[in-house]
Design an enzyme around this catalytic site. Sequence first.
Site, PDB file in Angstrom:
ATOM      1  CG  ASN A 144       1.909  -1.822   1.618  1.00 24.21           C
ATOM      2  OD1 ASN A 144       1.188  -0.868   1.882  1.00 24.21           O
ATOM      3  ND2 ASN A 144       1.602  -3.070   1.964  1.00 24.21           N
ATOM      4  CG  ASP A 238       5.122  -5.254  -4.193  1.00 24.73           C
ATOM      5  OD1 ASP A 238       4.756  -5.997  -5.114  1.00 24.73           O
ATOM      6  OD2 ASP A 238       4.830  -5.441  -2.990  1.00 24.73           O
ATOM      7  CG  HIS A 242      -2.571  -2.641  -0.807  1.00 25.09           C
ATOM      8  ND1 HIS A 242      -3.898  -2.880  -0.513  1.00 25.09           N
ATOM      9  CD2 HIS A 242      -2.264  -3.454  -1.853  1.00 25.09           C
ATOM     10  CE1 HIS A 242      -4.361  -3.807  -1.333  1.00 25.09           C
ATOM     11  NE2 HIS A 242      -3.407  -4.163  -2.153  1.00 25.09           N
ATOM     12  CD  GLU A 279       1.718  -5.471  -7.787  1.00 21.57           C
ATOM     13  OE1 GLU A 279       1.323  -6.632  -7.968  1.00 21.57           O
ATOM     14  OE2 GLU A 279       2.202  -5.079  -6.704  1.00 21.57           O
TER      15      GLU A 279
END
Length: 562
Positions: A144, A238, A242, A279
Amino acid sequence: MRSKPAIAGALAGSVIACSPAFAQESAPRADFAGWWQDAVFYEVFVRSFADSTEGPLAGDGVGDLRGLIENLDYLNDGDPDTTDDLGVTALWLMPIMQSPSYHGYDIVDYLKVDDEYGTNEDFMELTREAEKRGIRVTVDLVLNHTSWEHPWFQDSANRHNGKDDWYIWSPTDDDELTTWGHPTFHDHMLETRGEYFYGFFWHGMPELDFTNPEVTEATFDLSRYWLETLGAAGFRLDAIKHLIEANGVYENAPETHAWFRGYQNFLTSVRDDAYTVGEVWSPTEETLKYVPDGVNQVFEFDMAYAMVGAVNAADAKNLREVQQRVWTEYPDGSFATFLTNHDQNRVMSELVGSPRRADLRKRSEAGIAASLLLLSPGTPYLYYGEEIGMTGTKPDPDIRTPMQWEPNRRTAGFTSGEPWRAPNANVRAGVSVEAQEDRRDSLLDHYKTLIHLRRAEPALARGVGRVVPTGSDSVSAFIRQEGEEAFLIIANLSARTQPGVWVSPGRFPGLGPEVIRPRELLEGEDVEPTMVDENGEIGANGMWTPIQRLAPHTAYAIKISG
């Protein structure tokens, strides 16, 4: 230039011997194609696990890859005939790539192991040594965002090397605050580029623009390198919700789902058994959307909260609801379970009734929480030190303290030097590997027992789950089934003995009439026998009391198989 996105505001355990075949009419056999669905994962913060005793990094107070290699036999010695190792079969290494921060979630070089942890060659040796012991190694991959020290970001800020649009820039900073209450656009590059940049978590973590095909291509290249050249078995991904912000959506956007479908297809073209776990810190209805074609598995946060909450409240009502939803709605084997992780207070600190001392008995809150985790469906993840009862509450460095190998207040046996962070004070109270490894009543022994039981029994490793009604809200019960083998799990969540609790496991056509004579192998005690009628129904009117006395904070695994 990409425009600013619109931001919207107990000892468990008992194996039971019985003779008849098991056929449950409503639960289908699961089709488990991936190695990860048989795995038990162990999350390692390399900085805090073990400082090497030999080599250039020995004794510097920081854990490293060679220190992890030295302690692999603790995790799994590779001998299937021994049960004195922990028994895990896969590792998740928190970020080990080059980073300016202690935690590693802001990366400056995706292709290089951080100097404090060793070298790329050390990582390759780790994968080889782990493979000898039946352990696969996965790594944390932060897509991200990067560090703002990453050359990509520096090039983008200076409009160099064609990377002008690799990050998200805006001429204005009139964004709304995130749900965390802080700005998402930052002015730290105004003098350099004259624009604000987007960073959801922090100004030191600017976000890549994954609508740019060049960013995707670079991501594919670095992922291939870790799989093909370095030998990683896959990635923990991770903060994937987003990844792309578009059309007023900054979490779980449709564009994010589409991107991960393409990424998953790429990874399997590189290595057909490559594993991804995402996640997605969201409720189940959101995490479901990522599997199975976006990532192989997602972490089930609702289930984690429900398990810990049920133990704290000694009440299974909410847990049953979550179990039913999760086990019914997910595609087979597509979720990972845990109690807490590196972003949360440690489970021993979350359990309100946990004993202060570390000579933790099997019939404790920690033990029954472990039983729920390791006897339930889903791929279980343990956070390092969880198995010995390490404690810790935020701030984050205090939930990532050195592994407690020995009862030494200064070093915890973690290093011969000065630890990068002081060990937890309870290391002298018996919360260490050394203090627990030879004790049959220790939490460590309990985890070993559960993990080895899970690995030995296909119904516990990969069986589907079905909630079973009970006569008490303090008792959780469920069936695990794989083919013609099954276990009935009964867990007393309370600190009080439960006498004569009935369960209603349902009908089992083809099972009887037979007498079931279950026995607790670990305790050597017979459990109440019962009859199966000609219709395959256990007990009188479908209600069975297999155990006349449920010990406090204890789980029982009753095997029903041929």
